[in-house]
Motif scaffolding. Sequence first.
Motif, PDB file in Angstrom:
ATOM      1  N   THR A  50      27.916 -30.558  37.765  1.00  0.00           N
ATOM      2  CA  THR A  50      27.529 -30.932  36.398  1.00  0.00           C
ATOM      3  C   THR A  50      27.135 -29.664  35.638  1.00  0.00           C
ATOM      4  N   PRO A  51      27.692 -29.457  34.441  1.00  0.00           N
ATOM      5  CA  PRO A  51      27.317 -28.256  33.684  1.00  0.00           C
ATOM      6  C   PRO A  51      25.851 -28.290  33.262  1.00  0.00           C
ATOM      7  N   ALA A  52      25.256 -27.112  33.153  1.00  0.00           N
ATOM      8  CA  ALA A  52      23.838 -27.010  32.777  1.00  0.00           C
ATOM      9  C   ALA A  52      23.656 -26.053  31.610  1.00  0.00           C
ATOM     10  N   LEU A  53      22.727 -26.421  30.732  1.00  0.00           N
ATOM     11  CA  LEU A  53      22.297 -25.553  29.634  1.00  0.00           C
ATOM     12  C   LEU A  53      20.798 -25.307  29.776  1.00  0.00           C
ATOM     13  N   GLU A  54      20.304 -24.276  29.100  1.00  0.00           N
ATOM     14  CA  GLU A  54      18.853 -24.073  29.014  1.00  0.00           C
ATOM     15  C   GLU A  54      18.490 -23.762  27.567  1.00  0.00           C
ATOM     16  N   ILE A  55      17.479 -24.460  27.065  1.00  0.00           N
ATOM     17  CA  ILE A  55      17.017 -24.250  25.684  1.00  0.00           C
ATOM     18  C   ILE A  55      15.511 -24.018  25.721  1.00  0.00           C
ATOM     19  N   ARG A  56      15.076 -22.923  25.141  1.00  0.00           N
ATOM     20  CA  ARG A  56      13.640 -22.583  25.129  1.00  0.00           C
ATOM     21  C   ARG A  56      13.153 -22.352  23.709  1.00  0.00           C
ATOM     22  N   ALA A  57      12.004 -22.919  23.413  1.00  0.00           N
ATOM     23  CA  ALA A  57      11.297 -22.623  22.170  1.00  0.00           C
ATOM     24  C   ALA A  57      10.197 -21.619  22.525  1.00  0.00           C
ATOM     25  N   VAL A  58      10.179 -20.514  21.822  1.00  0.00           N
ATOM     26  CA  VAL A  58       9.305 -19.402  22.211  1.00  0.00           C
ATOM     27  C   VAL A  58       7.853 -19.665  21.772  1.00  0.00           C
ATOM     28  N   SER A  59       6.975 -19.706  22.766  1.00  0.00           N
ATOM     29  CA  SER A  59       5.550 -19.982  22.524  1.00  0.00           C
ATOM     30  C   SER A  59       4.695 -18.716  22.572  1.00  0.00           C
ATOM     31  N   ASN A  60       5.260 -17.675  23.156  1.00  0.00           N
ATOM     32  CA  ASN A  60       4.474 -16.446  23.361  1.00  0.00           C
ATOM     33  C   ASN A  60       5.429 -15.285  23.598  1.00  0.00           C
ATOM     34  N   ALA A  61       4.896 -14.077  23.388  1.00  0.00           N
ATOM     35  CA  ALA A  61       5.700 -12.885  23.671  1.00  0.00           C
ATOM     36  C   ALA A  61       5.605 -12.556  25.156  1.00  0.00           C
ATOM     37  N   VAL A  62       6.721 -12.132  25.742  1.00  0.00           N
ATOM     38  CA  VAL A  62       6.685 -11.649  27.130  1.00  0.00           C
ATOM     39  C   VAL A  62       5.971 -10.301  27.130  1.00  0.00           C
ATOM     40  N   GLY A  63       4.905 -10.193  27.920  1.00  0.00           N
ATOM     41  CA  GLY A  63       4.172  -8.927  27.952  1.00  0.00           C
ATOM     42  C   GLY A  63       2.740  -9.160  28.364  1.00  0.00           C
ATOM     43  N   PRO A  64       1.834  -8.278  27.911  1.00  0.00           N
ATOM     44  CA  PRO A  64       0.430  -8.378  28.329  1.00  0.00           C
ATOM     45  C   PRO A  64      -0.118  -9.792  28.121  1.00  0.00           C
ATOM     46  N   ARG A  65      -0.769 -10.319  29.155  1.00  0.00           N
ATOM     47  CA  ARG A  65      -1.209 -11.722  29.109  1.00  0.00           C
ATOM     48  C   ARG A  65      -2.288 -11.926  28.050  1.00  0.00           C
ATOM     49  N   ASP A  66      -2.029 -12.854  27.136  1.00  0.00           N
ATOM     50  CA  ASP A  66      -2.999 -13.202  26.093  1.00  0.00           C
ATOM     51  C   ASP A  66      -2.816 -14.685  25.792  1.00  0.00           C
ATOM     52  N   ARG A  67      -3.418 -15.539  26.644  1.00  0.00           N
ATOM     53  CA  ARG A  67      -3.191 -16.981  26.548  1.00  0.00           C
ATOM     54  C   ARG A  67      -3.621 -17.528  25.182  1.00  0.00           C
ATOM     55  N   ASP A  68      -4.634 -16.869  24.543  1.00  0.00           N
ATOM     56  CA  ASP A  68      -5.100 -17.345  23.238  1.00  0.00           C
ATOM     57  C   ASP A  68      -4.030 -17.185  22.160  1.00  0.00           C
ATOM     58  N   ALA A  69      -3.075 -16.280  22.415  1.00  0.00           N
ATOM     59  CA  ALA A  69      -2.043 -16.024  21.401  1.00  0.00           C
ATOM     60  C   ALA A  69      -0.850 -16.967  21.553  1.00  0.00           C
ATOM     61  N   TRP A  70      -0.821 -17.783  22.616  1.00  0.00           N
ATOM     62  CA  TRP A  70       0.313 -18.708  22.789  1.00  0.00           C
ATOM     63  C   TRP A  70       0.303 -19.743  21.666  1.00  0.00           C
ATOM     64  N   ARG A  71       1.415 -19.955  21.052  1.00  0.00           N
ATOM     65  CA  ARG A  71       1.552 -20.942  19.961  1.00  0.00           C
ATOM     66  C   ARG A  71       2.328 -22.144  20.496  1.00  0.00           C
ATOM     67  N   ILE A  72       1.664 -22.886  21.385  1.00  0.00           N
ATOM     68  CA  ILE A  72       2.349 -23.985  22.076  1.00  0.00           C
ATOM     69  C   ILE A  72       2.739 -25.096  21.106  1.00  0.00           C
ATOM     70  N   GLY A  73       1.835 -25.420  20.172  1.00  0.00           N
ATOM     71  CA  GLY A  73       2.135 -26.492  19.214  1.00  0.00           C
ATOM     72  C   GLY A  73       3.366 -26.170  18.378  1.00  0.00           C
ATOM     73  N   ASP A  74       3.447 -24.932  17.895  1.00  0.00           N
ATOM     74  CA  ASP A  74       4.601 -24.538  17.076  1.00  0.00           C
ATOM     75  C   ASP A  74       5.884 -24.605  17.897  1.00  0.00           C
ATOM     76  N   ALA A  75       5.798 -24.168  19.152  1.00  0.00           N
ATOM     77  CA  ALA A  75       7.001 -24.169  20.004  1.00  0.00           C
ATOM     78  C   ALA A  75       7.432 -25.605  20.313  1.00  0.00           C
TER      79      ALA A  75
END
Length: 238
Positions: free
Chosen positions: A187-212
């Motif tokens: 079965t073919p597979a796709l992946e779709i991601r909405a970006v919640s945070n920048a890859v890099g130094p961990r800063d959980r407070d900066a994650w924009r989960i609601g927007d993503a």
Amino acid sequence: MRVLVVTAVPAERDAVTRAFGDGSGGGPGTRAHQVPGAELHRAGPFDVLAGGAGPAAAAAATAFGLASGPYGLVVSAGIGGGFAPTAPVGSLVVASGIVAADLGAETPGGFVPVTGLGFGRDRFTPPPARVRDVAAATGALAAEILTVSTVTGTADRAAALLAAHPGAAAEAMEGFGVAEAADRVGTPALEIRAVSNAVGPRDRDAWRIGDALAALTEAFGKLVPVLEGWTHHDRNDS
Ligand SMILES: O=C(O)c1cccc(C(=O)CC[C@H]2O[C@@H](n3cnc4c(=O)[nH]cnc43)[C@H](O)[C@@H]2O)c1
């Protein structure tokens, strides 16, 4: 064509089903039912399950979900980290390649992927025409998405991943597991991601989960006509 959508957590699952109803499984556009090993939430053409975080949980959940098919397509979906400046927070990425970025061996000469060790595989290539259609309909960037078992937490690790995978725009933790399970049954597979945070130094407070999550809902709403086009096309081809 029915589509199996696999997310990590219920909040992501509900963001997908919300494109069709209230996302609770009991709203006007959705209903939930139990299959062995998974709870499937049906919303429009999508059966959506929250399979857990990480590639192993995702592969197991996808295998259970697929057994309740038939499905014409599997989609790994959710929030993810975006590599700056290519994939800013709030943007969407659809995978042109689903890449296992940390599956291999650490050696004195650096990281060696499993394929370099002589076994397994470290990438799946989603059907390019489907990827183009999703990108056109949703505004997503088509680029490689890395699957990692450890969320990147430093600038050095982000730079090392980009050096090894210059075509990557995002990272998440499930895509490769979903693609591996789907591949076993052709079965073919796709992946779709909405970006919640920048890859890099961990800063959980900066994650924009609601927007993503809102971006994910909007994207799945736009996918319905695309899917109808594919079904129509496939019918005319057969
Ligand atoms: O806390 C919440 O409300 C919440 C709502 C939705 C999702 C979550 C998650 O923690 C999902 C975990 C999931 O997210 C992916 N992810 C997101 N950012 C990254 C990243 O920078 N690197 C790797 N993975 C990321 C991942 O697929 C996780 O499974 C929480």
